[in-house]
Design a protein around this motif. Sequence first.
Motif, PDB file in Angstrom:
ATOM      1  N   GLU A  24      51.466  30.114  16.531  1.00 25.54           N
ATOM      2  CA  GLU A  24      50.708  30.493  17.737  1.00 25.54           C
ATOM      3  C   GLU A  24      49.730  29.383  18.112  1.00 25.54           C
ATOM      4  O   GLU A  24      49.574  29.036  19.287  1.00 25.54           O
ATOM      5  N   ILE A  25      49.064  28.848  17.103  1.00 29.01           N
ATOM      6  CA  ILE A  25      48.090  27.781  17.369  1.00 29.01           C
ATOM      7  C   ILE A  25      48.786  26.565  17.955  1.00 29.01           C
ATOM      8  O   ILE A  25      48.342  25.991  18.954  1.00 29.01           O
ATOM      9  N   LEU A  26      49.912  26.189  17.361  1.00 28.66           N
ATOM     10  CA  LEU A  26      50.656  25.017  17.840  1.00 28.66           C
ATOM     11  C   LEU A  26      51.092  25.208  19.291  1.00 28.66           C
ATOM     12  O   LEU A  26      50.945  24.314  20.127  1.00 28.66           O
ATOM     13  N   GLU A  27      51.574  26.415  19.588  1.00 21.67           N
ATOM     14  CA  GLU A  27      52.040  26.700  20.940  1.00 21.67           C
ATOM     15  C   GLU A  27      50.883  26.610  21.945  1.00 21.67           C
ATOM     16  O   GLU A  27      50.997  25.995  22.997  1.00 21.67           O
ATOM     17  N   ASN A  28      49.738  27.212  21.576  1.00 21.41           N
ATOM     18  CA  ASN A  28      48.558  27.211  22.433  1.00 21.41           C
ATOM     19  C   ASN A  28      48.068  25.776  22.679  1.00 21.41           C
ATOM     20  O   ASN A  28      47.703  25.394  23.794  1.00 21.41           O
ATOM     21  N   LEU A  29      48.104  24.987  21.619  1.00 21.04           N
ATOM     22  CA  LEU A  29      47.645  23.606  21.700  1.00 21.04           C
ATOM     23  C   LEU A  29      48.539  22.770  22.631  1.00 21.04           C
ATOM     24  O   LEU A  29      48.040  22.018  23.472  1.00 21.04           O
ATOM     25  N   GLU A  30      49.854  22.974  22.505  1.00 26.54           N
ATOM     26  CA  GLU A  30      50.771  22.209  23.347  1.00 26.54           C
ATOM     27  C   GLU A  30      50.649  22.630  24.810  1.00 26.54           C
ATOM     28  O   GLU A  30      50.783  21.812  25.714  1.00 26.54           O
ATOM     29  N   LYS A  31      50.342  23.926  25.007  1.00 27.40           N
ATOM     30  CA  LYS A  31      50.160  24.418  26.372  1.00 27.40           C
ATOM     31  C   LYS A  31      48.903  23.778  26.973  1.00 27.40           C
ATOM     32  O   LYS A  31      48.900  23.336  28.117  1.00 27.40           O
ATOM     33  N   ARG A  32      47.819  23.739  26.176  1.00 29.68           N
ATOM     34  CA  ARG A  32      46.581  23.138  26.679  1.00 29.68           C
ATOM     35  C   ARG A  32      46.759  21.654  26.973  1.00 29.68           C
ATOM     36  O   ARG A  32      46.222  21.131  27.948  1.00 29.68           O
ATOM     37  N   ASP A  33      47.517  20.965  26.127  1.00 31.48           N
ATOM     38  CA  ASP A  33      47.806  19.539  26.370  1.00 31.48           C
ATOM     39  C   ASP A  33      48.458  19.374  27.731  1.00 31.48           C
ATOM     40  O   ASP A  33      48.059  18.523  28.525  1.00 31.48           O
ATOM     41  N   ARG A  34      49.459  20.240  27.995  1.00 36.85           N
ATOM     42  CA  ARG A  34      50.191  20.127  29.270  1.00 36.85           C
ATOM     43  C   ARG A  34      49.252  20.376  30.444  1.00 36.85           C
ATOM     44  O   ARG A  34      49.285  19.663  31.432  1.00 36.85           O
ATOM     45  N   THR A  35      48.377  21.428  30.321  1.00 35.53           N
ATOM     46  CA  THR A  35      47.437  21.732  31.411  1.00 35.53           C
ATOM     47  C   THR A  35      46.488  20.555  31.620  1.00 35.53           C
ATOM     48  O   THR A  35      46.251  20.127  32.753  1.00 35.53           O
ATOM     49  N   ASP A  36      45.943  20.033  30.532  1.00 37.13           N
ATOM     50  CA  ASP A  36      44.966  18.940  30.641  1.00 37.13           C
ATOM     51  C   ASP A  36      45.562  17.704  31.321  1.00 37.13           C
ATOM     52  O   ASP A  36      44.916  17.063  32.134  1.00 37.13           O
ATOM     53  N   VAL A  37      46.800  17.388  30.975  1.00 38.58           N
ATOM     54  CA  VAL A  37      47.402  16.159  31.519  1.00 38.58           C
ATOM     55  C   VAL A  37      47.931  16.336  32.932  1.00 38.58           C
ATOM     56  O   VAL A  37      48.018  15.372  33.683  1.00 38.58           O
ATOM     57  N   SER A  38      48.296  17.588  33.277  1.00 38.55           N
ATOM     58  CA  SER A  38      48.979  17.744  34.562  1.00 38.55           C
ATOM     59  C   SER A  38      48.110  18.299  35.672  1.00 38.55           C
ATOM     60  O   SER A  38      48.575  18.415  36.797  1.00 38.55           O
ATOM     61  N   ARG A  39      46.842  18.635  35.391  1.00 41.41           N
ATOM     62  CA  ARG A  39      46.047  19.215  36.485  1.00 41.41           C
ATOM     63  C   ARG A  39      45.757  18.167  37.556  1.00 41.41           C
ATOM     64  O   ARG A  39      45.703  16.958  37.265  1.00 41.41           O
ATOM     65  N   ALA A  40      45.556  18.676  38.797  1.00 37.30           N
ATOM     66  CA  ALA A  40      45.418  17.770  39.937  1.00 37.30           C
ATOM     67  C   ALA A  40      44.110  16.978  39.892  1.00 37.30           C
ATOM     68  O   ALA A  40      44.086  15.787  40.194  1.00 37.30           O
ATOM     69  N   VAL A  41      43.006  17.644  39.524  1.00 39.55           N
ATOM     70  CA  VAL A  41      41.714  16.940  39.526  1.00 39.55           C
ATOM     71  C   VAL A  41      41.395  16.401  38.139  1.00 39.55           C
ATOM     72  O   VAL A  41      41.429  17.134  37.139  1.00 39.55           O
ATOM     73  N   SER A  42      41.035  15.140  38.073  1.00 43.32           N
ATOM     74  CA  SER A  42      40.623  14.483  36.833  1.00 43.32           C
ATOM     75  C   SER A  42      41.482  14.853  35.622  1.00 43.32           C
ATOM     76  O   SER A  42      40.968  15.363  34.621  1.00 43.32           O
ATOM     77  N   PRO A  43      42.782  14.609  35.690  1.00 42.38           N
ATOM     78  CA  PRO A  43      43.608  14.949  34.525  1.00 42.38           C
ATOM     79  C   PRO A  43      43.255  14.073  33.325  1.00 42.38           C
ATOM     80  O   PRO A  43      42.674  12.996  33.491  1.00 42.38           O
ATOM     81  N   LEU A  44      43.615  14.562  32.151  1.00 41.82           N
ATOM     82  CA  LEU A  44      43.375  13.777  30.945  1.00 41.82           C
ATOM     83  C   LEU A  44      44.345  12.604  30.930  1.00 41.82           C
ATOM     84  O   LEU A  44      45.558  12.786  30.975  1.00 41.82           O
ATOM     85  N   ARG A  45      43.809  11.403  30.905  1.00 41.40           N
ATOM     86  CA  ARG A  45      44.672  10.230  30.711  1.00 41.40           C
ATOM     87  C   ARG A  45      43.827   9.119  30.105  1.00 41.40           C
ATOM     88  O   ARG A  45      42.600   9.104  30.239  1.00 41.40           O
ATOM     89  N   LYS A  46      44.508   8.208  29.464  1.00 45.03           N
ATOM     90  CA  LYS A  46      43.799   7.115  28.803  1.00 45.03           C
ATOM     91  C   LYS A  46      43.355   6.108  29.857  1.00 45.03           C
ATOM     92  O   LYS A  46      44.155   5.702  30.700  1.00 45.03           O
TER      93      LYS A  46
END
Length: 229
Positions: free
Chosen positions: A181-203
């Motif tokens: 469950e934790i792994l799934e939640n974490l991967e989902k959050r990664d996807r949200t963080d990287v793909s959101r329209a405003v200020s996405p997570l990127r290096k």
Amino acid sequence: MRKKMIIAVDGYSSTGKSTFARRIASMLGYLYIDTGAMYRAVALACLRRGIIKSSDPFRMDMDGLQDVLGKCDISFSNNSGAEHADTFLNGENVERQIRSVEVSDVVSNVSSIPQVRAFVDERLREFGKGRGIVMDGRDIGTVVFPDADIKIFMTAAPEVRAGRRLKEMREKGNDSVTYDEILENLEKRDRTDVSRAVSPLRKAYDAIVLDNSEMTLDDQMEWIKSILK
Ligand code: DC
């Protein structure tokens, strides 16, 4: 005197950004700012004012939001060189409340609203004026302080992060949640963080990557000392 630097620590969730950033601030006697805590405090203010109409799908009363932001004063206690700091919302210590499940459930959506990001960014830049700071978040080196002196981008294998998070939860007495469950939640959050329209997570192009999959906190401190040199 050595120049007061701005150090940005961005990266994926559960990579140990805040522990690492706090340690760096403590070592240098700098101010540490947990930018996620600011988004959490805004989310708490919205929940308290009842302006979040639905969490799934997410709906917010945007007129109410303007009003909430106009009355939102967020500050931190004794965080200069301290390993721990509490978050205050309009003078009230809300450190415990901002870590609640209710806040965690909506904070990602709240932090995706451009007005909320503009509000937080403005405050973060104020904090950074004329002093040494270490800030951790998702967009510090890319959006908030693109001219930061040192930018660190933290990552670690999802399986390692999930394992650390599981250990943390077990230590807090949570025995119900499973590794999967934790792994799934974490991967989902990664996807949200990287793909959101405003200020996405990127290096940021000039950030140094720190993959701490196989590093202890002490190893990471040795690493940053060599960077600072
Ligand atoms: O790091 P955290 O889990 O406390 O962050 C809470 C939320 O705020 C998370 O959904 C990501 C968001 N956040 C952000 O969008 N930008 C930042 N600089 C810091 C956090």
